[in-house]
Write an enzyme that holds these catalytic residues in place. Structure first.
Site, PDB file in Angstrom:
ATOM      1  N   GLY A  17       1.770 -22.501   4.298  1.00 10.42           N
ATOM      2  CA  GLY A  17       2.769 -21.512   3.859  1.00 10.42           C
ATOM      3  C   GLY A  17       4.171 -22.015   4.148  1.00 10.42           C
ATOM      4  CB  SER A 148       0.742  -9.497  12.924  1.00 11.73           C
ATOM      5  OG  SER A 148       1.401  -8.244  12.825  1.00 11.73           O
ATOM      6  CE1 TYR A 161      -0.528  -8.989   7.673  1.00 12.38           C
ATOM      7  CE2 TYR A 161       0.234  -7.231   9.119  1.00 12.38           C
ATOM      8  CZ  TYR A 161       0.303  -8.545   8.684  1.00 12.38           C
ATOM      9  OH  TYR A 161       1.179  -9.418   9.266  1.00 12.38           O
ATOM     10  N   PRO A 191       4.225 -11.726  16.027  1.00 12.64           N
ATOM     11  CG  PRO A 191       5.246 -13.092  14.452  1.00 12.64           C
ATOM     12  CD  PRO A 191       3.906 -12.715  14.986  1.00 12.64           C
ATOM     13  CB  THR A 196      10.530 -12.519   6.243  1.00 13.40           C
ATOM     14  OG1 THR A 196       9.431 -11.607   6.340  1.00 13.40           O
ATOM     15  CG2 THR A 196      10.807 -13.143   7.592  1.00 13.40           C
ATOM     16  CG  PHE A 198       5.800  -9.084   6.018  1.00 11.22           C
ATOM     17  CD1 PHE A 198       4.601  -9.742   6.240  1.00 11.22           C
ATOM     18  CD2 PHE A 198       5.850  -7.713   6.270  1.00 11.22           C
ATOM     19  CE1 PHE A 198       3.478  -9.057   6.701  1.00 11.22           C
ATOM     20  CE2 PHE A 198       4.738  -7.023   6.732  1.00 11.22           C
ATOM     21  CZ  PHE A 198       3.554  -7.699   6.949  1.00 11.22           C
TER      22      PHE A 198
HETATM   23  C1  8X3 Z   1       4.172  -7.882  10.528  1.00 14.17           C
HETATM   24  C2  8X3 Z   1       4.434  -6.845  11.527  1.00 14.17           C
HETATM   25  O1  8X3 Z   1       4.507  -4.375  12.050  1.00 14.17           O
HETATM   26  O2  8X3 Z   1       4.892  -5.006   9.758  1.00 14.17           O
HETATM   27  O3  8X3 Z   1       3.037  -8.577  10.830  1.00 14.17           O
HETATM   28  O4  8X3 Z   1       2.691  -5.150  10.660  1.00 14.17           O
HETATM   29  S1  8X3 Z   1       4.109  -5.293  10.954  1.00 14.17           S
END
Ligand code: 8X3
Length: 262
Positions: A17, A148, A161, A191, A196, A198
């Site tokens: 990635g 995470s 997730y 984290p 990001t 994300f």
């Molecule tokens: C990302 C953190 O809190 O959005 O892995 O799941 S969270």
């Protein structure tokens, strides 16, 4: 005397990635340290542009490794074609990963669930298995998984997730048990919310919804996470960070929820 005088430096770092926010931040930090880089990802153009960026600023050897992380044969093929001077990978950063959706489990898209399991778990264990054998033989190496906080703290809509990240955490710890006596380090970096792409990925391109996640607060950045990764990777080799949980100071914990009836 290593806080952090970089007691140890990996020689060859493979980052999956690598063109995402985390991946490119990691690549630049390890390039700065003089490590050879294998940049893995599926988008050849983005890898070429990151490679150019690294070439413009640092003088480290870079090998682009282009394949779809969910394609087992392509992965095998790409890893089989790594040039000999890049083969002794001593740091693998399993960074490729994603969240898709934030709907309650009974409304989720099953394909999103499958994709998260394929990228966050199946691809990660395959990469690990392929690289680990050489590390074990050489008795030298470090696997850093990007987990995470979602692997420890469930939240509404996190469903699969969260589960994939719990898998990553436990797989990392179990690897440590298997690698006993092989001088191999394993670290799960966990984290919290980091600003990001994300959320844009999670919300399928809905920029407005994604922006709200990072609104009116102090955000951590990909560079902050790179700091944690580089710190863990450059400690003297007798020092293993098992898990590192990090989050912005502005993020913390909520109470457990109790359903109340009228
Ligand atoms: C990302 C953190 O809190 O959005 O892995 O799941 S969270």
């Amino acid at each position: 005397m290593y806080s952090n005088g970089y007691e140890y430096k990996p020689k060859i770092v493979l980052i999956t990635g690598s063109t995402g926010d985390f991946g490119s931040a990691f690549a630049k930090r390890f390039a700065q340290l003089g490590c050879s880089l294998i940049l893995a990802g599926r988008n050849g153009e983005k890898i070429a542009s990151l490679q150019q960026d690294i070439r413009d600023n640092y003088t480290v050897p870079v090998h682009p490794c282009i394949f779809d992380i969910t394609d087992k044969d392509a992965m095998l093929q790409a890893l089989g074609h790594i040039p000999s001077d890049f083969q002794e990978i001593d740091l693998l950063i399993n960074n490729a990963g994603l969240a898709l959706g934030l709907d309650p489990a009974y409304e989720c898209n099953i394909e999103d669930w499958e994709t998260m399991i394929e990228v966050n778990n199946l691809a990660l264990i395959r990469m690990t298995r392929m690289v680990l054998y050489g590390m074990a033989e050489r008795k030298n190496g470090h696997i850093i998984n990007i987990g995470s906080i979602a692997g420890s703290y469930p939240y509404p809509g996190g469903n699969v997730y969260c589960a994939t990240k719990a898998f990553t955490k436990q797989f990392s710890l179990a690897l440590r048990a298997d690698m006993q006596g092989k001088n191999i380090r394993v670290t799960n970096i966990e984290p919290g919310t980091i600003k990001t792409q994300f959320s844009e990925v999670r919300f399928k391109g809905d920029k407005e919804r994604a922006a709200k996640v990072y609104e009116n607060t102090n955000n951590m950045t990909a560079e902050d996470v790179a700091e944690a990764v580089v710190w863990s990777a450059t400690l003297p080799t007798h020092f293993n960070v098992n898990r590192m949980e990090i989050m912005p100071t502005t993020q913390s914990f909520g109470p457990l929820s109790i359903e109340r009836f009228d």
